[in-house]
Design a protein around this motif. Structure first.
Motif, short mmCIF file in Angstrom:
data_model
loop_
_atom_site.label_atom_id
_atom_site.label_comp_id
_atom_site.label_asym_id
_atom_site.label_seq_id
_atom_site.Cartn_x
_atom_site.Cartn_y
_atom_site.Cartn_z
N ARG A 1 0.80 -1.42 -0.60
CA ARG A 1 0.07 0.05 -0.21
C ARG A 1 0.41 1.22 0.05
NH1 ARG A 1 -4.76 -0.10 2.03
NH2 ARG A 1 -5.03 -2.25 1.63
N ALA A 2 0.42 2.59 -0.48
CA ALA A 2 1.20 3.35 -0.81
C ALA A 2 -0.21 4.12 -1.00
CB ALA A 2 2.24 3.68 -1.71
N TRP A 3 1.08 5.84 -1.25
CA TRP A 3 -0.23 7.21 -1.49
C TRP A 3 0.35 7.25 -2.85
CZ3 TRP A 3 -3.61 8.95 1.62
CH2 TRP A 3 -4.68 9.70 1.03
N ARG A 4 -0.75 7.63 -3.71
CA ARG A 4 -0.73 7.38 -5.52
C ARG A 4 -1.57 8.43 -5.49
NH1 ARG A 4 1.87 5.05 -8.87
NH2 ARG A 4 1.37 6.84 -10.37
N ASP A 5 -1.57 9.43 -6.52
CA ASP A 5 -2.57 10.24 -7.13
C ASP A 5 -4.05 11.22 -5.83
OD1 ASP A 5 -1.99 10.03 -9.25
OD2 ASP A 5 -3.15 8.36 -9.56
N GLY A 6 -3.54 11.27 -4.82
CA GLY A 6 -4.27 11.84 -3.29
C GLY A 6 -4.75 10.55 -2.47
N ALA A 7 -4.47 9.45 -2.66
CA ALA A 7 -5.12 8.67 -2.08
C ALA A 7 -4.77 7.24 -1.94
CB ALA A 7 -6.74 7.73 -3.03
N GLU A 8 -5.11 6.41 -0.62
CA GLU A 8 -4.00 5.14 -0.34
C GLU A 8 -4.66 4.00 -2.23
OE1 GLU A 8 -5.57 3.12 3.02
OE2 GLU A 8 -4.98 4.34 4.06
N GLN A 9 -3.62 3.35 -2.78
CA GLN A 9 -3.46 2.97 -3.70
C GLN A 9 -2.76 0.96 -3.85
OE1 GLN A 9 -2.81 4.39 -7.42
NE2 GLN A 9 -4.02 5.90 -7.11
N ASP A 10 -3.26 0.39 -3.91
CA ASP A 10 -1.86 -0.55 -3.87
C ASP A 10 -1.24 -1.03 -5.13
OD1 ASP A 10 -3.47 -1.93 -1.29
OD2 ASP A 10 -4.40 -3.17 -2.81
N ILE A 11 -0.06 -1.10 -5.28
CA ILE A 11 1.54 -0.97 -6.09
C ILE A 11 2.39 -2.55 -5.82
CG2 ILE A 11 1.42 1.42 -6.47
CD1 ILE A 11 3.88 1.34 -4.74
N THR A 12 2.85 -2.39 -6.96
CA THR A 12 3.70 -3.82 -6.99
C THR A 12 4.89 -3.43 -6.30
OG1 THR A 12 2.73 -4.39 -9.05
CG2 THR A 12 4.55 -5.84 -8.49
N PRO A 13 5.29 -4.40 -5.46
CA PRO A 13 6.93 -3.80 -5.20
C PRO A 13 7.84 -4.02 -5.44
CG PRO A 13 6.23 -6.23 -4.48
CD PRO A 13 5.16 -5.04 -4.44
N LEU A 14 9.30 -3.42 -5.18
CA LEU A 14 10.49 -3.71 -5.58
C LEU A 14 10.57 -3.75 -7.35
CD1 LEU A 14 11.92 -7.24 -4.26
CD2 LEU A 14 12.14 -4.65 -2.98
N GLN A 15 9.46 -1.83 -7.34
CA GLN A 15 10.58 -1.62 -8.84
C GLN A 15 10.99 -0.02 -8.78
OE1 GLN A 15 5.99 -0.59 -10.95
NE2 GLN A 15 5.21 -0.92 -8.88
N PRO A 16 11.33 0.04 -9.56
CA PRO A 16 12.37 1.17 -10.08
C PRO A 16 11.52 2.50 -10.00
CG PRO A 16 13.07 -0.01 -11.98
CD PRO A 16 11.77 -0.75 -10.74
N VAL A 17 11.97 2.67 -9.07
CA VAL A 17 11.76 4.71 -8.88
C VAL A 17 13.09 5.67 -8.96
CG1 VAL A 17 10.96 6.61 -7.53
CG2 VAL A 17 10.52 4.38 -7.14
N ASP A 18 13.02 6.09 -10.40
CA ASP A 18 14.35 7.23 -10.83
C ASP A 18 13.85 8.26 -10.09
OD1 ASP A 18 13.97 5.26 -13.98
OD2 ASP A 18 15.42 5.22 -12.21
N LEU A 19 15.06 8.87 -9.07
CA LEU A 19 14.87 10.32 -8.24
C LEU A 19 15.56 11.68 -8.56
CD1 LEU A 19 14.46 8.69 -4.92
CD2 LEU A 19 12.25 9.38 -6.14
#
Length: 387
Positions: free
Chosen positions: A182-200
């Motif tokens: 569970r994470a926060w996406r588009d201003g709401a709680e959403q289920d996402i896939t773990p261990l996805q790359p995030v470029d910062l």
């Protein structure tokens, strides 16, 4: 984690009596004898609700370092509240953290102050995020993170690990990289896939890569910061290590291996022959906030310059001890269930935390390193898979 917390609480010196509770009385006695001072060893089975209440009924505060929290957070918190005890823990499981807020009304009724997740991550990370956010006029995105190289237990010869056991921290890791998180996406709680790359785009470093993981910060920070569109927790390390972790997590999620077997496999990675490469520059624990200041885009990162000794045990145990000390000094006043960022002033926390870091900082040097990046682009989150 518990050993380091006991040592740090004793060093701070405000506890009149400090019960060291373990199902293994000899183990508890060993810690009590090492630390001395206010420590008293007691045998306690965390699955025995009557025993929990019997011990807690004579205490002011319960500190819980008993993982995995998916199993032990609820009954220990419930017993503490029913006994009228204040409560702090190092819970890094998002499910049990969310569940704990269901006890908010009961905690207020009993006059209990509950702080969920005051360790390294969550804990240091949440409070660093609040400081980063405070330097912006508006905040749209927060990413908290931690390094795999710091997420290891420093072995102590006097306290050998149980034979064949990878430990609760590793079991937690397997759970939090399996299935969905569970994470926060588009201003709401959403289920996402773990261990996805995030470029910062990280201030001072430029482009860096981390990977999504299930952690409480992604869900608690939006409770206290209005207007967030994105809030994630990520971890950094070599790509081959995440490839290995994904393989183990897939087998565990499919039911072909047990949690214990998954933890053992995760704990025994085999680096490829060509594993050498550039080291990920991200620190042990950090926070990155993005938003606007004076009408212009800005990113702000905050991280400790130095950490306590003991790697994950020290960083986590010291943070818990500092949380307790702030509570005892009357700097945590609100009853009910809260994440650290809801009831702890980061300045109070880091002023005490700085006393434990090694190497010791020169007089007058802030324990926190703050970097700013004007005009920072948004983290590359568009590729994240949701469910």
């Amino acid at each position: 984690m518990g050993r380091w917390a006991v040592r740090s609480i004793a060093k701070l010196g405000s506890a009149g009596r400090l019960l060291v509770a373990d199902i293994d009385l000899a183990r508890a006695q060993q810690v009590a004898d090492e630390v001395g001072g206010p420590c008293v060893a007691v045998r306690l089975d965390a699955t025995d609700e009557a025993a929990l209440r019997a011990v807690f009924s004579d205490c002011d505060v319960v500190l819980n370092t008993m993982g995995p929290f998916s199993l032990f957070a609820r009954p220990i918190l419930e017993a503490a509240i029913e006994c009228g005890c204040d409560y702090l823990d190092i819970d890094d499981d998002w499910e049990s953290t969310v569940e704990a807020f269901d006890y908010d009304a009961r905690a207020r009724e009993k006059g209990c102050r509950v702080v969920k997740g005051i360790g390294g991550s969550p804990g240091v990370s949440n409070l660093a995020a609040m400081l980063a956010a405070s330097r912006l006029d508006s905040v749209s995105e927060i990413v908290t993170g931690w390094s795999m190289r710091g997420a290891v237990i420093e072995e102590e010869a006097a306290y050998p690990a149980a034979a064949g056991s990878a430990g609760a921290a590793v079991e937690h890791w397997v759970i939090q990289i399996s299935g969905t998180i569970r994470a926060w996406r588009d201003g709401a709680e959403q289920d996402i896939t773990p261990l996805q790359p995030v470029d910062l785009e990280y201030p001072g470093f430029g482009p860096v890569r981390a990977h999504t993981v299930g952690h409480p910060e992604a869900l608690t920070l939006p409770r206290y910061l209005d207007g967030l569109t994105t809030c994630l927790n990520v971890t950094s390390g070599p790509e081959w290590l995440f490839d290995h972790a994904r393989s183990v997590a897939a087998d565990y999620h499919a039911g072909t291996i047990t949690l214990a077997e998954g933890a053992r496999r995760v704990n025994q990675p085999q680096p490829p022959a060509d594993a050498r490469g550039s080291r990920n520059p991200l620190g042990t624990v950090w926070a990155l906030a993005r938003g606007e200041r004076d009408g212009k885009p800005m990113a702000v990162s905050v991280e400790p310059r130095a950490m306590p000794p003991g790697k994950m045990g020290g960083g986590t145990g010291v943070a818990l001890a500092v949380g307790l000390e702030l509570l005892r000094r009357g700097l945590i006043t609100r009853t009910g269930v809260h994440a650290p960022e809801g009831v702890i002033d980061p300045r109070d926390f880091f002023a005490l935390y700085a006393e434990f870091v090694e190497p010791a900082l020169p007089a007058g040097e802030d324990v926190l390193l703050v970097r700013e990046l004007p005009g920072a682009a948004a983290p590359a989150l568009r590729g994240l898979a949701g469910h």
